[in-house]
Write a protein that holds these residues in place. Structure first.
Motif, PDB file in Angstrom:
ATOM      1  N   ALA A  31      86.328  32.195  65.179  1.00 60.29           N
ATOM      2  CA  ALA A  31      87.709  32.192  65.658  1.00 60.29           C
ATOM      3  C   ALA A  31      88.571  31.167  64.940  1.00 60.29           C
ATOM      4  CB  ALA A  31      87.745  31.940  67.168  1.00 60.29           C
ATOM      5  N   THR A  32      88.004  29.988  64.677  1.00 62.31           N
ATOM      6  CA  THR A  32      88.773  28.919  64.046  1.00 62.31           C
ATOM      7  C   THR A  32      88.717  28.963  62.525  1.00 62.31           C
ATOM      8  OG1 THR A  32      86.874  27.396  64.091  1.00 62.31           O
ATOM      9  CG2 THR A  32      88.345  27.390  66.009  1.00 62.31           C
ATOM     10  N   GLY A  33      87.686  29.613  61.993  1.00 62.27           N
ATOM     11  CA  GLY A  33      87.516  29.656  60.547  1.00 62.27           C
ATOM     12  C   GLY A  33      87.023  28.354  59.969  1.00 62.27           C
ATOM     13  N   SER A  34      86.548  27.463  60.817  1.00 64.60           N
ATOM     14  CA  SER A  34      86.087  26.158  60.345  1.00 64.60           C
ATOM     15  C   SER A  34      84.921  25.672  61.193  1.00 64.60           C
ATOM     16  CB  SER A  34      87.223  25.122  60.402  1.00 64.60           C
ATOM     17  OG  SER A  34      86.724  23.810  60.238  1.00 64.60           O
ATOM     18  N   ALA A  35      83.779  25.452  60.550  1.00 61.87           N
ATOM     19  CA  ALA A  35      82.628  24.915  61.270  1.00 61.87           C
ATOM     20  C   ALA A  35      82.903  23.478  61.714  1.00 61.87           C
ATOM     21  CB  ALA A  35      81.391  24.955  60.372  1.00 61.87           C
ATOM     22  N   TYR A  36      83.720  22.757  60.941  1.00 65.16           N
ATOM     23  CA  TYR A  36      84.021  21.361  61.268  1.00 65.16           C
ATOM     24  C   TYR A  36      84.933  21.274  62.490  1.00 65.16           C
ATOM     25  CZ  TYR A  36      82.157  20.677  56.584  1.00 65.16           C
ATOM     26  OH  TYR A  36      81.347  20.684  55.479  1.00 65.16           O
ATOM     27  N   ALA A  37      85.980  22.095  62.521  1.00 62.56           N
ATOM     28  CA  ALA A  37      86.893  22.090  63.664  1.00 62.56           C
ATOM     29  C   ALA A  37      86.174  22.540  64.925  1.00 62.56           C
ATOM     30  CB  ALA A  37      88.092  22.990  63.381  1.00 62.56           C
ATOM     31  N   ALA A  38      85.370  23.609  64.794  1.00 60.91           N
ATOM     32  CA  ALA A  38      84.632  24.103  65.946  1.00 60.91           C
ATOM     33  C   ALA A  38      83.655  23.053  66.460  1.00 60.91           C
ATOM     34  CB  ALA A  38      83.885  25.392  65.584  1.00 60.91           C
ATOM     35  N   GLY A  39      82.932  22.421  65.539  1.00 58.80           N
ATOM     36  CA  GLY A  39      81.980  21.385  65.923  1.00 58.80           C
ATOM     37  C   GLY A  39      82.664  20.217  66.597  1.00 58.80           C
ATOM     38  N   CYS A  40      83.831  19.831  66.092  1.00 60.06           N
ATOM     39  CA  CYS A  40      84.590  18.723  66.668  1.00 60.06           C
ATOM     40  C   CYS A  40      85.019  19.050  68.095  1.00 60.06           C
ATOM     41  CB  CYS A  40      85.816  18.443  65.797  1.00 60.06           C
ATOM     42  SG  CYS A  40      86.883  17.127  66.425  1.00 60.06           S
ATOM     43  N   LEU A  41      85.550  20.241  68.318  1.00 57.47           N
ATOM     44  CA  LEU A  41      86.036  20.627  69.641  1.00 57.47           C
ATOM     45  C   LEU A  41      84.898  20.725  70.655  1.00 57.47           C
ATOM     46  CD1 LEU A  41      88.601  23.336  68.522  1.00 57.47           C
ATOM     47  CD2 LEU A  41      89.150  21.178  69.651  1.00 57.47           C
ATOM     48  N   PHE A 197      82.178  14.992  62.554  1.00 53.31           N
ATOM     49  CA  PHE A 197      82.865  16.284  62.506  1.00 53.31           C
ATOM     50  C   PHE A 197      84.380  16.080  62.455  1.00 53.31           C
ATOM     51  CE2 PHE A 197      79.205  18.953  64.148  1.00 53.31           C
ATOM     52  CZ  PHE A 197      79.219  19.836  63.083  1.00 53.31           C
ATOM     53  N   ALA A 198      84.883  15.159  63.277  1.00 54.98           N
ATOM     54  CA  ALA A 198      86.319  14.902  63.314  1.00 54.98           C
ATOM     55  C   ALA A 198      86.808  14.376  61.959  1.00 54.98           C
ATOM     56  CB  ALA A 198      86.636  13.903  64.420  1.00 54.98           C
ATOM     57  N   LEU A 199      86.025  13.480  61.342  1.00 56.50           N
ATOM     58  CA  LEU A 199      86.400  12.928  60.040  1.00 56.50           C
ATOM     59  C   LEU A 199      86.527  14.026  58.993  1.00 56.50           C
ATOM     60  CD1 LEU A 199      86.863  10.538  58.125  1.00 56.50           C
ATOM     61  CD2 LEU A 199      84.366  10.387  57.851  1.00 56.50           C
ATOM     62  N   PHE A 200      85.533  14.886  58.915  1.00 61.34           N
ATOM     63  CA  PHE A 200      85.564  15.965  57.927  1.00 61.34           C
ATOM     64  C   PHE A 200      86.686  16.960  58.234  1.00 61.34           C
ATOM     65  CE2 PHE A 200      81.562  14.285  56.634  1.00 61.34           C
ATOM     66  CZ  PHE A 200      81.313  14.786  55.371  1.00 61.34           C
ATOM     67  N   ALA A 201      86.883  17.263  59.519  1.00 63.07           N
ATOM     68  CA  ALA A 201      87.929  18.213  59.900  1.00 63.07           C
ATOM     69  C   ALA A 201      89.311  17.675  59.556  1.00 63.07           C
ATOM     70  CB  ALA A 201      87.834  18.534  61.394  1.00 63.07           C
ATOM     71  N   LEU A 202      89.524  16.371  59.769  1.00 61.65           N
ATOM     72  CA  LEU A 202      90.810  15.754  59.452  1.00 61.65           C
ATOM     73  C   LEU A 202      91.045  15.710  57.941  1.00 61.65           C
ATOM     74  CD1 LEU A 202      90.831  12.815  62.029  1.00 61.65           C
ATOM     75  CD2 LEU A 202      92.344  14.810  62.015  1.00 61.65           C
ATOM     76  N   ARG A 204      89.894  17.702  55.747  1.00 58.86           N
ATOM     77  CA  ARG A 204      90.127  19.071  55.254  1.00 58.86           C
ATOM     78  C   ARG A 204      91.397  19.688  55.830  1.00 58.86           C
ATOM     79  NH1 ARG A 204      85.751  22.375  53.849  1.00 58.86           N
ATOM     80  NH2 ARG A 204      86.506  23.903  55.368  1.00 58.86           N
ATOM     81  N   GLY A 205      91.982  19.053  56.837  1.00 52.98           N
ATOM     82  CA  GLY A 205      93.174  19.609  57.472  1.00 52.98           C
ATOM     83  C   GLY A 205      92.883  20.772  58.393  1.00 52.98           C
ATOM     84  N   ASP A 206      91.615  20.917  58.818  1.00 56.82           N
ATOM     85  CA  ASP A 206      91.240  22.062  59.641  1.00 56.82           C
ATOM     86  C   ASP A 206      91.829  21.998  61.046  1.00 56.82           C
ATOM     87  OD1 ASP A 206      89.822  22.896  57.485  1.00 56.82           O
ATOM     88  OD2 ASP A 206      87.830  22.484  58.302  1.00 56.82           O
ATOM     89  N   LEU A 207      91.974  20.798  61.596  1.00 56.93           N
ATOM     90  CA  LEU A 207      92.514  20.677  62.954  1.00 56.93           C
ATOM     91  C   LEU A 207      94.001  21.028  62.991  1.00 56.93           C
ATOM     92  CD1 LEU A 207      90.745  17.411  64.181  1.00 56.93           C
ATOM     93  CD2 LEU A 207      90.217  19.784  64.795  1.00 56.93           C
ATOM     94  N   LYS A 208      94.745  20.688  61.943  1.00 59.47           N
ATOM     95  CA  LYS A 208      96.174  21.017  61.891  1.00 59.47           C
ATOM     96  C   LYS A 208      96.394  22.523  61.824  1.00 59.47           C
ATOM     97  CE  LYS A 208      97.752  16.751  59.633  1.00 59.47           C
ATOM     98  NZ  LYS A 208      98.446  16.184  58.422  1.00 59.47           N
ATOM     99  N   ALA A 209      95.451  23.224  61.227  1.00 56.75           N
ATOM    100  CA  ALA A 209      95.615  24.670  61.051  1.00 56.75           C
ATOM    101  C   ALA A 209      95.249  25.467  62.292  1.00 56.75           C
ATOM    102  CB  ALA A 209      94.743  25.130  59.870  1.00 56.75           C
ATOM    103  N   LEU A 210      94.747  24.800  63.341  1.00 55.80           N
ATOM    104  CA  LEU A 210      94.332  25.507  64.548  1.00 55.80           C
ATOM    105  C   LEU A 210      95.534  26.105  65.285  1.00 55.80           C
ATOM    106  CD1 LEU A 210      91.584  23.262  66.197  1.00 55.80           C
ATOM    107  CD2 LEU A 210      91.284  25.485  65.117  1.00 55.80           C
TER     108      LEU A 210
END
Length: 304
Positions: A31-41, A197-202, A204-210
């Motif tokens: 759903a998110t397209g990101s293993a990092y964002a999903a893992g962080c959440l 997970f949060a560090l990598f997601a930030l 990569r900008g994955d959290l902003k794209a959610l």
């Protein structure tokens, strides 16, 4: 509830919790397209549940009194992150079927470490049961033997399996040698993995794209995944404390069977002849392990 019944309930809880978490995690990554964002959440959600549990038990302040043992607790978290990272990188450059098969080699790695490092005795029936259950799992997962091809990136799956293996023994060491309670280990593990997970997601900008509004039942899935992760910590770590690592890992091979049944009952997936055969083979291997006490009366405790 007697000891055998309690052990069975703890094993069953672990398998069901892990099956639910696997299903929710896969849904969140898709759903998110990101293993990092999903893992962080999911880890953030688990942190809420874990904090509530420790506060309710009156053990929250004990988290800050770990002393030198805090080092091994953080290391456990780092390995927890690496096992996810290596698996995700492997899937990005390899095939799903090959990766799934190689990740299951952690069962054999645990057996080898149990014998070579910890000098525990494993009988021929233990190895037979392990291999039979592993074969059954591969059948349930629908491994395409003809399409099985090893690529250099598949080494990442073996690294992930190795991290899973080492992590299990580190958790048991934290419990037995450092006297850490399971809830403290869980909290440090989850917090460390969350931070990474949060560090990598930030970065990569994955959290902003959610866009949570575009994903049906988004926050419900996050809550369910966090609760399932919390239950994994509760059951898995306590099982590691009560049983040998190789025994716990073997019971986790039942997870694909449970996931298969969940898919059939609730997700309208088909139950093929190969899956039915695989379930039968897994149960056969499990029966051999359960009969360990009768096959080898001299085994410690008379049971696995």
């Amino acid at each position: 509830m007697n000891s055998r019944g309690r052990d069975g309930a703890m094993i069953a809880g672990m398998i069901v919790a892990w099956s639910i978490f696997y299903a929710v995690s896969k849904r969140m990554v898709d759903a998110t397209g990101s293993a990092y964002a999903a893992g962080c959440l999911l880890r953030m959600s688990a942190l809420v549940f874990l904090t509530g549990q420790l506060v309710a038990d009156g053990h929250f302040l004990a988290l800050f009194r770990q002393g030198k043992a805090a080092v091994i607790l953080v290391v456990i978290g780092v390995f927890g992150f690496l096992l996810d990272l290596f698996a995700n990188l492997g899937y990005a450059g390899g095939s799903l079927s090959t990766g799934t098969a190689l990740l299951k080699t952690d069962v054999l790695m645990v057996n080898l470490i149990t014998v070579a490092v910890y000098h525990k005795k494993l009988y021929a029936s233990d190895w037979a049961g392990s291999l039979i259950m592993l074969l059954g799992v591969l059948l349930v997962l629908g491994l395409d033997v003809k399409g099985f091809a090893f690529r250099p990136t598949d080494l990442l799956f073996l690294l992930s399996a190795l991290c899973v293996t080492v992590n299990a023994f580190l958790i048991k060491a934290a419990q037995e040698k450092f006297g850490r309670d399971t809830d403290s280990i869980s909290y440090y593990n989850n917090f460390t993995v969350l931070a990474l997970f949060a560090l990598f997601a930030l970065l990569r900008g994955d959290l902003k794209a959610l866009d949570p509004g575009s994903i049906p039942h988004f926050w419900g899935l996050v809550a369910l995944g966090g609760l399932a992760q919390t239950c994994i910590y509760f059951f898995y770590y306590r099982n590691l404390k009560r049983h040998e690592v190789w025994v716990v890992k073997l019971w986790l091979l039942l997870m694909p069977v449970v996931s298969c049944l969940i898919g059939v009952l609730f997700l309208h997936e088909s139950l093929t002849a190969q899956k039915v055969l695989g379930i039968g083979v897994v149960l056969l291997g499990a029966a051999i392990i359960l009969l360990r006490g009768k096959l080898h009366p001299a085994a410690e405790g008379g049971k696995p």
